[in-house]
Design a protein around this motif. Structure first.
Motif, PDB file in Angstrom:
ATOM      1  N   SER A   1       3.456   0.710  21.555  1.00 41.57           N
ATOM      2  CA  SER A   1       3.028   1.839  22.388  1.00 41.57           C
ATOM      3  C   SER A   1       1.564   1.776  22.825  1.00 41.57           C
ATOM      4  CB  SER A   1       3.231   3.155  21.623  1.00 41.57           C
ATOM      5  OG  SER A   1       2.371   3.228  20.491  1.00 41.57           O
ATOM      6  N   VAL A   2       0.719   1.039  22.119  1.00 45.81           N
ATOM      7  CA  VAL A   2      -0.724   1.146  22.283  1.00 45.81           C
ATOM      8  C   VAL A   2      -1.255   0.166  23.331  1.00 45.81           C
ATOM      9  CG1 VAL A   2      -2.967   0.865  21.141  1.00 45.81           C
ATOM     10  CG2 VAL A   2      -1.064   1.985  19.935  1.00 45.81           C
ATOM     11  N   VAL A   3      -2.075   0.680  24.234  1.00 40.94           N
ATOM     12  CA  VAL A   3      -2.813  -0.151  25.184  1.00 40.94           C
ATOM     13  C   VAL A   3      -4.153  -0.496  24.518  1.00 40.94           C
ATOM     14  CG1 VAL A   3      -3.877  -0.291  27.461  1.00 40.94           C
ATOM     15  CG2 VAL A   3      -1.729   0.978  27.155  1.00 40.94           C
TER      16      VAL A   3
ATOM     17  N   LEU B   1      -6.719   5.592  31.567  1.00 41.21           N
ATOM     18  CA  LEU B   1      -6.041   5.482  30.277  1.00 41.21           C
ATOM     19  C   LEU B   1      -5.437   6.822  29.862  1.00 41.21           C
ATOM     20  CD1 LEU B   1      -8.698   3.237  28.498  1.00 41.21           C
ATOM     21  CD2 LEU B   1      -6.370   2.548  29.121  1.00 41.21           C
ATOM     22  N   ALA B   2      -6.160   7.904  30.112  1.00 43.27           N
ATOM     23  CA  ALA B   2      -5.631   9.224  29.791  1.00 43.27           C
ATOM     24  C   ALA B   2      -4.404   9.555  30.634  1.00 43.27           C
ATOM     25  CB  ALA B   2      -6.722  10.284  29.987  1.00 43.27           C
ATOM     26  N   LEU B   3      -4.415   9.131  31.893  1.00 43.51           N
ATOM     27  CA  LEU B   3      -3.292   9.423  32.799  1.00 43.51           C
ATOM     28  C   LEU B   3      -1.997   8.712  32.394  1.00 43.51           C
ATOM     29  CD1 LEU B   3      -5.080   9.288  36.276  1.00 43.51           C
ATOM     30  CD2 LEU B   3      -3.980  11.299  35.250  1.00 43.51           C
ATOM     31  N   THR B   4      -2.107   7.610  31.652  1.00 45.52           N
ATOM     32  CA  THR B   4      -0.890   6.891  31.264  1.00 45.52           C
ATOM     33  C   THR B   4      -0.059   7.649  30.244  1.00 45.52           C
ATOM     34  OG1 THR B   4      -1.937   5.705  29.425  1.00 45.52           O
ATOM     35  CG2 THR B   4      -2.049   4.670  31.611  1.00 45.52           C
ATOM     36  N   SER B   5      -0.687   8.637  29.589  1.00 46.78           N
ATOM     37  CA  SER B   5      -0.015   9.391  28.514  1.00 46.78           C
ATOM     38  C   SER B   5       0.420   8.488  27.365  1.00 46.78           C
ATOM     39  CB  SER B   5       1.198  10.170  29.066  1.00 46.78           C
ATOM     40  OG  SER B   5       0.780  11.096  30.043  1.00 46.78           O
ATOM     41  N   ARG B   6      -0.262   7.348  27.205  1.00 45.70           N
ATOM     42  CA  ARG B   6       0.012   6.418  26.106  1.00 45.70           C
ATOM     43  C   ARG B   6      -1.185   6.399  25.152  1.00 45.70           C
ATOM     44  NH1 ARG B   6       4.117   2.714  27.412  1.00 45.70           N
ATOM     45  NH2 ARG B   6       4.828   2.854  29.573  1.00 45.70           N
ATOM     46  N   PRO B   7      -0.947   6.131  23.881  1.00 43.65           N
ATOM     47  CA  PRO B   7      -2.099   5.939  22.993  1.00 43.65           C
ATOM     48  C   PRO B   7      -2.859   4.674  23.379  1.00 43.65           C
ATOM     49  CG  PRO B   7      -0.059   5.355  21.869  1.00 43.65           C
ATOM     50  CD  PRO B   7       0.341   5.957  23.187  1.00 43.65           C
ATOM     51  N   PHE B   8      -4.160   4.714  23.222  1.00 44.61           N
ATOM     52  CA  PHE B   8      -4.939   3.524  23.546  1.00 44.61           C
ATOM     53  C   PHE B   8      -6.109   3.376  22.586  1.00 44.61           C
ATOM     54  CE2 PHE B   8      -6.644   6.938  26.200  1.00 44.61           C
ATOM     55  CZ  PHE B   8      -8.012   6.832  26.036  1.00 44.61           C
TER      56      PHE B   8
ATOM     57  N   PHE C   1      -0.757  -9.276  29.418  1.00 46.40           N
ATOM     58  CA  PHE C   1      -2.165  -9.027  29.718  1.00 46.40           C
ATOM     59  C   PHE C   1      -2.360  -8.260  31.010  1.00 46.40           C
ATOM     60  CE2 PHE C   1      -2.887 -12.387  26.699  1.00 46.40           C
ATOM     61  CZ  PHE C   1      -4.200 -12.264  26.275  1.00 46.40           C
ATOM     62  N   LEU C   2      -3.366  -7.397  31.015  1.00 47.43           N
ATOM     63  CA  LEU C   2      -3.970  -6.908  32.245  1.00 47.43           C
ATOM     64  C   LEU C   2      -5.329  -7.574  32.333  1.00 47.43           C
ATOM     65  CD1 LEU C   2      -3.249  -3.103  32.610  1.00 47.43           C
ATOM     66  CD2 LEU C   2      -2.679  -4.923  34.201  1.00 47.43           C
TER      67      LEU C   2
ATOM     68  N   GLY D   1      -1.700   2.490  37.567  1.00 41.70           N
ATOM     69  CA  GLY D   1      -0.527   1.861  38.160  1.00 41.70           C
ATOM     70  C   GLY D   1      -0.275   0.465  37.624  1.00 41.70           C
ATOM     71  N   LYS D   2      -1.341  -0.306  37.412  1.00 43.13           N
ATOM     72  CA  LYS D   2      -1.184  -1.660  36.879  1.00 43.13           C
ATOM     73  C   LYS D   2      -0.683  -1.634  35.434  1.00 43.13           C
ATOM     74  CE  LYS D   2      -2.422  -4.385  40.257  1.00 43.13           C
ATOM     75  NZ  LYS D   2      -1.543  -5.447  40.805  1.00 43.13           N
ATOM     76  N   ILE D   3      -1.174  -0.685  34.646  1.00 43.98           N
ATOM     77  CA  ILE D   3      -0.687  -0.567  33.262  1.00 43.98           C
ATOM     78  C   ILE D   3       0.799  -0.271  33.241  1.00 43.98           C
ATOM     79  CG2 ILE D   3      -0.847   0.819  31.151  1.00 43.98           C
ATOM     80  CD1 ILE D   3      -3.830   1.220  31.769  1.00 43.98           C
ATOM     81  N   GLU D   4       1.223   0.679  34.062  1.00 42.48           N
ATOM     82  CA  GLU D   4       2.642   1.042  34.094  1.00 42.48           C
ATOM     83  C   GLU D   4       3.494  -0.120  34.619  1.00 42.48           C
ATOM     84  OE1 GLU D   4       3.594   3.473  32.572  1.00 42.48           O
ATOM     85  OE2 GLU D   4       1.974   4.949  32.561  1.00 42.48           O
ATOM     86  N   GLU D   5       2.976  -0.812  35.632  1.00 40.99           N
ATOM     87  CA  GLU D   5       3.716  -1.954  36.178  1.00 40.99           C
ATOM     88  C   GLU D   5       3.884  -3.041  35.123  1.00 40.99           C
ATOM     89  OE1 GLU D   5       3.364  -5.307  39.767  1.00 40.99           O
ATOM     90  OE2 GLU D   5       1.843  -3.734  39.569  1.00 40.99           O
TER      91      GLU D   5
END
Length: 464
Positions: A274-276, A298-305, A369-370, A416-420
């Motif tokens: 789950s973690v970025v 990062l906050a917009l992804t709604s994922r833990p980071f 990777f991003l 968008g890149k994280i989600e993609e």
């Protein structure tokens, strides 16, 4: 037979110290004595970052010593051109004196005679010094085999009209040094992307000097995996690939900053995959506007980071603002045990500057990777990830011309890149396949295991 005694000399930067220290641990495990030479400043940083405050000058069995780098207190050691100028003036003489001291103290104490120098290929000026004093020498490359090949092939690039005699591109566009190697834009050559363009002549001159001295090395060791870089290996089949230099059992590897060990506990509380994880190495600097856009993305992804923001890259006021924007799902730390983080089951992907150490550490754990390269070899590493291995995506293109102002990448683009990336199952499959290739290389009869044995045999052959 006496055990061999090796002097290890890294280029004085975090991304060079860590892999040579990892390689030194391998040598120690096989009975080789290693004395590791840092600059005085880096030596103090490493000792200061250790959890143990016992004052020991040994790091996991590796003895540590130091010499001056030629720069004064407060001078900018991230200015690679100035750093190169200074250590070329001062360090050869200091290294010669150090070799005499280490050799004398070892023999007088009944210990192992100093027999080898293993120096970073970017410190190949040290080879003539060592040879003059009777040491045998080996070159260690903490970069990809492709980057080693690129630097060694500068004369060919000039002949082919890719660059002029000063190293600047003669044409725009991409090229490949050989089939199977990653494509690279002519505007992204490492010696032209090493900071202020005014320092480029010094950087290029250092590379050419080091290339000329490399013929003195009896072995060229590269922190890579032969099967991951077949195109580059075909150009330089004599090199010894010994990667990935990542330990299953974590050992101290010469970090300049204290690692926040609470990262592991935080990761344990997160769902699997789950973690970025966000980290940009030891050099990259973003302005405040870009840090804000990244925090909001990062906050917009709604994922833990988990985000590493170095102490020298943001003020305390900036950090407070970033933590506020990160919200309850985000954790911002100043430095962390990266190998442990990347191996953790909760880590989903790596938003990275694509330094070679980070690239290999992410690769060996099967992570997508991003890519957000900053300078030098990181553009070539990104090309491997995105264009050859196809295990990641690029966040945004760099400036087209070295020295040009960097445009701010907006939060929606990053989000968008994280989600993609995390939605691309094919990238995940390819990343896991590369993980298996890397792990086989260090397994029984793997290519890197065989090359380590070959190097050990060479070093032991000088002990008597």
């Amino acid at each position: 037979m006496a055990a061999p005694h090796v002097l290890a000399l890294p280029f004085p930067a975090q991304g060079h110290v860590i892999p040579l220290m990892e390689f030194s641990h391998r040598l120690v495990q096989h009975g080789v004595k290693v004395t590791f030479v840092n600059t005085e400043l880096n030596h103090a940083l490493i000792l200061g970052a250790l959890v143990s405050k016992d004052g020991s000058s040994s790091l996991g069995g590796v003895d540590m010593v130091s010499i001056p780098d030629g720069l004064g207190d407060g001078e900018d050691r991230k200015n690679l051109a100035r750093l190169a100028e200074a250590f070329l003036e001062v360090m050869p003489g200091e290294l010669e004196k150090l070799i005499g001291r280490v050799s004398g103290s070892s023999v007088s104490a009944g210990g192992e005679e100093l027999t080898w120098l293993i120096a970073d290929a970017s410190m190949a000026w040290a080879f003539p010094v060592a040879r003059k004093l009777g040491l045998r020498v080996a070159a260690f490359n903490p970069v990809s085999l492709a980057m080693f090949a690129m630097r060694m092939s500068i004369p060919k690039l000039i002949r082919d009209g890719v660059v002029d005699e000063k190293g600047w591109p003669k044409r725009r566009g991409t090229f490949r040094l050989a089939p199977g190697m990653p494509p690279l834009d002519t505007t992204e050559l490492s010696w032209n992307r090493a900071g202020d363009p005014k320092g480029q002549p010094v950087i290029l001159d250092l590379i050419l000097r080091n290339n000329a001295a490399t013929h003195l090395a009896e072995a060229v060791v590269v922190s890579s995996v032969q099967e991951l870089e077949p195109g580059a290996f075909a150009l330089f089949p004599e090199v010894l690939t010994v990667g990935p230099l990542v330990s299953a059992e974590y050992k101290p590897a010469g970090s300049f900053w204290a690692e926040d060990d609470s990262c592991a506990e935080w990761l344990n509380a997160q769902p699997a995959g789950s973690v970025v994880y966000v980290a940009f190495g030891s050099f990259a600097i973003f302005d405040r506007a870009q840090l804000i856009e990244l925090a909001e993305a990062l906050a917009l992804t709604s994922r833990p980071f988990l985000w590493v923001v170095r102490p020298d890259s943001a003020s305390e006021r900036w950090l407070e603002d970033l933590r506020r924007r990160a919200g309850p799902r985000g954790r911002i730390v100043s430095w962390c045990p990266q190998q442990l983080v990347l191996a953790h089951a909760s880590t989903a992907c790596f938003l990275s500057h694509c330094g070679w150490n980070s690239t290999v550490e992410g690769l060996v754990n099967g992570l997508p990777f991003l890519c957000w390269p900053y300078f030098t070899d990181q553009f070539l590493d990104r090309s491997y990830i995105c264009d050859v291995w196809k295990t990641g995506l690029q966040v945004a293109p760099p400036p087209a011309i070295a020295g040009e102002a960097v445009r701010t990448v907006e939060r929606e683009v990053i989000r968008g890149k994280i989600e993609e990336l995390l939605g691309d199952e094919e990238i995940k499959v390819r990343a896991l396949a590369l993980r298996d290739v890397a792990q086989r290389a260090v397994g029984d009869d793997g290519s890197s295991r065989r090359n380590l044995t070959r190097f050990l045999d060479l070093v032991r052959g000088s002990a008597s």
